[in-house]
Structures are given as structure tokens and as C-alpha cells.
Design a protein around this motif. Structure first.
Motif, PDB file in Angstrom:
ATOM      1  N   ALA A 263      18.157 -49.187  48.251  1.00 31.72           N
ATOM      2  CA  ALA A 263      18.438 -49.996  47.298  1.00 31.72           C
ATOM      3  C   ALA A 263      17.428 -51.119  47.098  1.00 31.72           C
ATOM      4  CB  ALA A 263      19.920 -50.513  47.925  1.00 31.72           C
ATOM      5  N   ALA A 264      17.010 -51.984  47.965  1.00 40.63           N
ATOM      6  CA  ALA A 264      15.705 -52.906  47.772  1.00 40.63           C
ATOM      7  C   ALA A 264      14.643 -52.491  46.929  1.00 40.63           C
ATOM      8  CB  ALA A 264      15.516 -53.621  49.021  1.00 40.63           C
ATOM      9  N   ARG A 265      14.323 -51.250  47.356  1.00 41.92           N
ATOM     10  CA  ARG A 265      13.172 -50.574  46.346  1.00 41.92           C
ATOM     11  C   ARG A 265      13.575 -50.426  44.717  1.00 41.92           C
ATOM     12  NH1 ARG A 265       8.956 -47.402  50.621  1.00 41.92           N
ATOM     13  NH2 ARG A 265       8.500 -49.531  51.602  1.00 41.92           N
ATOM     14  N   GLU A 266      14.795 -49.854  44.822  1.00 39.62           N
ATOM     15  CA  GLU A 266      15.458 -49.771  43.359  1.00 39.62           C
ATOM     16  C   GLU A 266      15.560 -51.077  42.663  1.00 39.62           C
ATOM     17  OE1 GLU A 266      19.649 -48.391  41.266  1.00 39.62           O
ATOM     18  OE2 GLU A 266      19.480 -48.059  43.284  1.00 39.62           O
ATOM     19  N   ALA A 267      15.908 -52.034  43.470  1.00 40.29           N
ATOM     20  CA  ALA A 267      15.899 -53.513  42.876  1.00 40.29           C
ATOM     21  C   ALA A 267      14.685 -53.929  42.342  1.00 40.29           C
ATOM     22  CB  ALA A 267      16.753 -54.310  43.973  1.00 40.29           C
ATOM     23  N   ALA A 273      11.153 -53.279  35.622  1.00 36.67           N
ATOM     24  CA  ALA A 273      11.234 -52.802  34.305  1.00 36.67           C
ATOM     25  C   ALA A 273      12.116 -53.817  33.269  1.00 36.67           C
ATOM     26  CB  ALA A 273      12.383 -51.606  34.410  1.00 36.67           C
ATOM     27  N   GLY A 274      12.246 -55.168  34.003  1.00 40.63           N
ATOM     28  CA  GLY A 274      12.697 -56.259  33.080  1.00 40.63           C
ATOM     29  C   GLY A 274      14.361 -56.313  33.093  1.00 40.63           C
ATOM     30  N   ASP A 275      14.958 -55.373  33.695  1.00 43.89           N
ATOM     31  CA  ASP A 275      16.577 -55.428  33.883  1.00 43.89           C
ATOM     32  C   ASP A 275      16.877 -56.388  35.046  1.00 43.89           C
ATOM     33  OD1 ASP A 275      19.224 -54.805  33.792  1.00 43.89           O
ATOM     34  OD2 ASP A 275      18.822 -52.838  33.163  1.00 43.89           O
ATOM     35  N   ALA A 276      17.262 -57.557  34.835  1.00 39.10           N
ATOM     36  CA  ALA A 276      17.610 -58.548  35.718  1.00 39.10           C
ATOM     37  C   ALA A 276      18.998 -58.192  36.290  1.00 39.10           C
ATOM     38  CB  ALA A 276      17.633 -60.096  35.177  1.00 39.10           C
ATOM     39  N   SER A 277      19.805 -57.688  35.688  1.00 35.01           N
ATOM     40  CA  SER A 277      21.261 -57.200  36.106  1.00 35.01           C
ATOM     41  C   SER A 277      21.317 -56.325  37.012  1.00 35.01           C
ATOM     42  CB  SER A 277      22.123 -57.117  34.676  1.00 35.01           C
ATOM     43  OG  SER A 277      23.423 -56.756  35.476  1.00 35.01           O
ATOM     44  N   ALA A 278      20.505 -55.218  36.519  1.00 34.31           N
ATOM     45  CA  ALA A 278      20.623 -54.035  37.397  1.00 34.31           C
ATOM     46  C   ALA A 278      19.587 -54.355  38.746  1.00 34.31           C
ATOM     47  CB  ALA A 278      19.698 -52.930  36.651  1.00 34.31           C
ATOM     48  N   ALA A 279      18.758 -55.057  38.655  1.00 35.68           N
ATOM     49  CA  ALA A 279      17.880 -55.681  39.968  1.00 35.68           C
ATOM     50  C   ALA A 279      18.644 -56.459  40.941  1.00 35.68           C
ATOM     51  CB  ALA A 279      16.762 -56.213  39.461  1.00 35.68           C
ATOM     52  N   VAL A 317      11.525 -58.966  43.442  1.00 34.80           N
ATOM     53  CA  VAL A 317      12.236 -59.148  42.301  1.00 34.80           C
ATOM     54  C   VAL A 317      11.978 -60.320  41.710  1.00 34.80           C
ATOM     55  CG1 VAL A 317      14.570 -59.261  41.659  1.00 34.80           C
ATOM     56  CG2 VAL A 317      13.933 -57.730  43.324  1.00 34.80           C
ATOM     57  N   SER A 318      12.045 -61.480  42.285  1.00 31.26           N
ATOM     58  CA  SER A 318      11.691 -62.930  41.700  1.00 31.26           C
ATOM     59  C   SER A 318      10.687 -62.872  41.120  1.00 31.26           C
ATOM     60  CB  SER A 318      11.866 -63.891  43.121  1.00 31.26           C
ATOM     61  OG  SER A 318      13.260 -63.923  43.576  1.00 31.26           O
ATOM     62  N   THR A 319       9.599 -62.413  41.552  1.00 29.11           N
ATOM     63  CA  THR A 319       8.207 -62.199  40.788  1.00 29.11           C
ATOM     64  C   THR A 319       8.137 -61.555  39.638  1.00 29.11           C
ATOM     65  OG1 THR A 319       7.136 -62.471  43.006  1.00 29.11           O
ATOM     66  CG2 THR A 319       5.617 -61.495  41.084  1.00 29.11           C
ATOM     67  N   TYR A 320       8.803 -60.588  39.675  1.00 31.83           N
ATOM     68  CA  TYR A 320       8.841 -59.517  38.499  1.00 31.83           C
ATOM     69  C   TYR A 320       9.514 -60.292  37.095  1.00 31.83           C
ATOM     70  CZ  TYR A 320       6.384 -55.552  40.343  1.00 31.83           C
ATOM     71  OH  TYR A 320       5.525 -54.609  40.876  1.00 31.83           O
ATOM     72  N   LEU A 321      10.717 -61.001  37.754  1.00 29.44           N
ATOM     73  CA  LEU A 321      11.490 -61.559  36.680  1.00 29.44           C
ATOM     74  C   LEU A 321      11.045 -63.132  36.384  1.00 29.44           C
ATOM     75  CD1 LEU A 321      15.264 -60.716  38.320  1.00 29.44           C
ATOM     76  CD2 LEU A 321      13.839 -59.791  36.441  1.00 29.44           C
ATOM     77  N   GLU A 322       9.821 -63.260  36.718  1.00 29.69           N
ATOM     78  CA  GLU A 322       9.077 -64.533  36.517  1.00 29.69           C
ATOM     79  C   GLU A 322       9.975 -65.751  36.947  1.00 29.69           C
ATOM     80  OE1 GLU A 322       8.536 -64.356  32.314  1.00 29.69           O
ATOM     81  OE2 GLU A 322       6.884 -62.746  32.276  1.00 29.69           O
ATOM     82  N   ARG A 323      10.201 -65.755  38.316  1.00 29.53           N
ATOM     83  CA  ARG A 323      10.875 -66.958  38.811  1.00 29.53           C
ATOM     84  C   ARG A 323       9.749 -67.317  39.968  1.00 29.53           C
ATOM     85  NH1 ARG A 323      16.772 -64.198  39.041  1.00 29.53           N
ATOM     86  NH2 ARG A 323      17.248 -63.881  37.072  1.00 29.53           N
ATOM     87  N   PRO A 324       8.588 -67.902  39.838  1.00 31.00           N
ATOM     88  CA  PRO A 324       7.687 -68.057  40.759  1.00 31.00           C
ATOM     89  C   PRO A 324       8.160 -69.088  41.748  1.00 31.00           C
ATOM     90  CG  PRO A 324       7.182 -69.147  38.636  1.00 31.00           C
ATOM     91  CD  PRO A 324       8.193 -68.366  38.274  1.00 31.00           C
ATOM     92  N   ALA A 325       8.815 -70.117  41.571  1.00 29.72           N
ATOM     93  CA  ALA A 325       9.085 -71.179  42.693  1.00 29.72           C
ATOM     94  C   ALA A 325      10.197 -70.488  43.688  1.00 29.72           C
ATOM     95  CB  ALA A 325       9.840 -72.454  42.055  1.00 29.72           C
ATOM     96  N   GLN A 326      11.057 -69.632  43.192  1.00 25.60           N
ATOM     97  CA  GLN A 326      12.045 -68.882  44.075  1.00 25.60           C
ATOM     98  C   GLN A 326      11.064 -67.949  44.734  1.00 25.60           C
ATOM     99  OE1 GLN A 326      15.526 -67.592  42.008  1.00 25.60           O
ATOM    100  NE2 GLN A 326      15.616 -65.667  43.588  1.00 25.60           N
ATOM    101  N   ALA A 327      10.148 -67.192  44.298  1.00 24.60           N
ATOM    102  CA  ALA A 327       9.415 -66.136  44.987  1.00 24.60           C
ATOM    103  C   ALA A 327       8.662 -66.872  46.223  1.00 24.60           C
ATOM    104  CB  ALA A 327       8.481 -65.535  44.057  1.00 24.60           C
TER     105      ALA A 327
END
Length: 420
Positions: A263-267, A273-279, A317-327
Motif C-alpha cells: 500500500a505504501a508503494r502504491e501511495a 502521478a500527481g494524485d494527492a488524494s489517492a496517495a 510521497v511528500s517529495t513528489y507532492l512538493e512538500r520539502p519541509a515535510q519531507a
């Protein structure tokens, strides 16, 4: 005794020693470095010993010739152990020879000198498979490149057995599993080293072997690795489909930790893919399912999937969703909590943490993160870790801070600039 040693039948070996010499179990424990209760269990056959380091200790402690157990003679490895201590100064080519000697000889002892006339028993096939955890351990310590050659050698030898040796149907299934597990390992090692096309070939071989052996555990392992490859190739939708297929194949028998990993790898694939909700939905399932304690129902290969590794997936997930501080916050927790023997991953995630700081505009913190870990990169051979380090150093070349200049100088002195 020769037969018992060649088959790693420690119950027979120890019983023969006791019968011939009258030595006590306590004395055997003193000679071999095992505890007396463990010696007792080995003699009764209720404990097994397939760990190469433990076998070396057993054979040397009893004073038996190493060659009888299919091991390298001490002279052949110049007294150097195969434990890959990060501070160990070993020439890379010599290191490869050590690994090949330590792992190829036990398998060669199983295969025999003439594959054409070999008769393979179930014990022989399972002994080959028992060497995989050692390869996993070396991969965790050093990365893909040092153990790739020996894995591919073993794979070719098992393939020769499948084509030419004599064996029963049950043994044939075990040999297919051995081939598939080695092919998956070869694929993973090539993926880690950055050899994408070769990795894809080996994963295909492993998937075919899993289907021939009708083994869902191996099939799911291969699919889990193929998710990583698809993401690396910039195919997140394909990665999502592979993750969902793996979860369907594992449904009903997969352990909670296995289902959490998938599930984590799916997220992570959804995030790429840019789908934050599905992630976020898939990651919620991963967090809910995760069991922190390892279980007997977990497959052996899943030992790397700890709480730290789950946090690393969240950081992806945080990195791909462009949330560097959280990552960066998540990766800092990962680096601080990784178990010591995960040398490769420690270097990999440290470089990713530095990249997160760079994405957040904090060059100085990126440098402070990398400097203490630079020597780790000299002891591992991982294409992924080297690529992240290369990205960090390239970005910091344009920084005008004193910290960045010092970092580049240290990396150059350690020959890491060329390596990266």
C-alpha cells in the motif's frame, strides 16, 4: 564425517565428534562459540545452521578442513572476513573476490563438478535457497554492485541444473524457486546499481520462475520490486497497477506488514502521478495495516521493512507532492532511527534529506546534513545513493556559502565527486 560436513548435517557432525572423542556439549560450545543449549538443539536436529559466518565458526572450531564443507580455505581469503565493515579498507576487486569465494564455493559443493551428471536432492536445492539471506544482508551493507557478480554466477549455475541435472518434481519446484529468488535478487542489485534494462530482464525471469513454481510469495516479491523500477522509469501509472496487482495476489495470505509495504508503494506511485488524494488514501491504509514487530508469517525478504522504512515511504510521497519541509522532517526521523547495518540506506536517505533541504531553500542545512555522512559513500556501491549525492553536489556548486565550498572540497578529497 566428510558426507555430514558436505551436507551441512550438523546433528550428524556433532554426534560423530562426541561419539569419537567423548567431548561434552559444554566443551563443544567453547570450541565453536555457540551456547551449550544451542549445541544441544543442533545435535537433536531442532535447530539449523545455514549462516555462512556461523558455519565458518563451526568448522574452524572443530578443526575440520574447510573444503569438506564446501568453504574457502583460510589461505584463499588471506585471513580477511567477508563482513563488510564500513571502515574496512579493502580494494574493490579484492572485495569481489572475497564475496565470490565465500558464496560460490558452498554452492559449488552442492552442484558438484559435473552438472551434466548431477543428481539434485531437495536438501541440496533448499541449501542453495538458504544462502539468499546472506546476500540480502550484504546488499543492505554495501549496495548492489559488490554482490551482483556472485549472484549472477549462482543464477547461471542453478539454470544449468534446471536444464541438465536429474531431480524429482518436488526438487524441480524448489530449483525453480531458487532460480526465481536469485533472478529477483540479480534484478534488484542491477536496479540499485542503475542498470535499468538488465534489471527489467531479471525481473521478467523471476516472474516466469514464480509462475512455473506456482509460488505467490515470490510473485509478490517480484511485483514489489517492479513497482520501484516502473517509478524509476517515470511510469507512475504502471507502478500503481503493479502495486494493486501485488495486493490482489497477496490478499488472504499476506501478512499485515507485507500489505502495508504494498500500500505504501502504491501511495508513492500515486504521488508521483500527481494524485494527492489517492496517495493519501493508500498511505492511510499502509499506516493502519503496519505491524511494527516482525512476525513468523512475514516473508524473509521483508525484514528491511521497519517503521523507519515506512516513514521513508511517507517522505517519498511528500517529495513528489512538493512538500520539502515535510519531507525533510520525515527523512530526519528515518536517518536517526535506521538500524546500524543498513549502511546503504543510511547514505541514500541522508542524501535525500539534503535534497529536501535544498528544495526548501536551505543550502547550509543541506551541507551540514551531508558532511558527517560523506565517508559512508566511500564504503558502498549503490547507483541510487551515488545519483542522489551527485544531484546534491551539482546543486551546491552554485551556492556561495562557506559550508558548500567546504563540502565540495571534502567530497573531492574523498574521490566522491568522480564517483558520484
Amino acid at each position: 564425517m566428510r558426507t555430514a560436513l558436505s551436507e551441512w548435517d550438523w546433528s550428524a557432525v556433532l554426534t560423530l565428534v562426541v561419539t569419537a572423542t567423548g567431548i561434552s556439549q559444554l566443551d563443544l560450545a567453547s570450541l565453536t562459540g555457540f551456547s551449550q543449549p544451542h549445541v544441544s538443539r543442533l545435535m537433536k536436529g531442532t535447530a539449523k545452521c545455514f549462516d555462512i559466518r556461523a558455519i565458518n565458526r563451526m568448522v574452524d572450531g572443530l578443526g575440520a578442513p574447510r573444503s569438506f564443507a564446501g568453504l574457502a580455505p583460510i589461505a584463499a581469503i588471506d585471513g580477511v572476513t567477508v563482513a563488510l565493515n564500513p571502515s574496512e579498507k579493502v580494494d574493490p576487486m579484492h572485495r569481489r573476490v572475497l564475496l565470490t569465494t565465500s558464496f560460490a564455493l558452498p554452492i559449488a559443493a552442492v552442484l558438484g563438478t559435473d552438472v551434466q551428471s548431477s543428481v539434485v536432492t531437495q536438501g541440496h536445492a533448499r541449501k542453495i535457497r538458504s544462502l539468499l539471506p546472506e546476500l540480502y544482508s550484504l546488499d543492505d551493507q554495501a549496495g548492489g554492485t559488490p554482490v551482483s557478480d556472485v549472484t549472477q554466477w549462482c543464477l547461471r549455475e542453478v539454470d544449468a541444473l534446471l536444464q541438465n541435472a536429474e531431480y524429482s518434481e518436488a526438487v524441480g519446484q524448489d530449483l525453480q524457486l531458487a532460480y526465481g529468488e536469485l533472478a529477483e535478487m540479480a534484478g534488484w542489485l542491477d536496479f540499485d546499481a542503475g542498470r535499468v534494462s538488465s534489471a527489467q530482464h531479471y525481473f521478467g525471469e523471476a516472474l516466469r520462475a514464480a509462475q512455473l513454481a506456482d509460488d505467490l510469495n515470490l510473485e509478490v516479491l517480484v511485483l514489489a520490486s517492479m513497482i520501484m523500477l516502473a517509478r524509476h522509469r517515470g511510469r507512475p501509472r504502471e507502478a500503481v497497477q503493479l502495486a494493486q496487482l501485488a495486493q490482489r495476489r497477496a490478499r488472504g495470505w499476506g501478512s499485515p506488514r507485507l500489505m502495508s509495504l504494498l500500500a505504501a508503494r502504491e501511495a508513492t506511485a500515486w504521488a508521483q502521478a500527481g494524485d494527492a488524494s489517492a496517495a493519501q488514501s493508500a498511505m492511510a491504509r499502509a499506516l493502519h495495516t503496519f505491524e511494527p514487530n516482525r512476525s513468523d508469517v512475514d516473508p524473509v525478504w521483508l525484514s528491511f521493512y521497519t517503521a523507519a522504512e515506512l516513514t521513508a515511504q511517507q517522505a517519498s510521497v511528500s517529495t513528489y507532492l512538493e512538500r520539502p519541509a515535510q519531507a525533510a522532517t520525515q527523512l530526519r526521523r528515518v536517518v536517526q532511527s535506521l538500524e546500524p547495518h543498513y549502511t546503504r540506506n543510511h547514505a541514500l536517505y541522508t542524501a535525500r534529506l539534503a535534497l529536501a533541504h535544498l528544495a526548501d531553500g536551505d543550502d547550509r542545512q543541506a551541507c551540514r546534513t551531508l558532511v558527517p555522512a560523506l565517508r559512508e559513500f566511500t564504503s558502498i556501491r549503490s547507483g541510487r545513493a551515488a545519483a542522489h549525492l551527485c544531484e546534491c553536489l551539482a546543486a551546491l556548486r552554485h551556492s556561495r556559502t562557506t559550508e558548500s565550498r567546504d563540502l565540495i572540497e571534502q567530497a573531492t578529497a574523498l574521490d566522491l565527486v568522480d564517483t558520484a
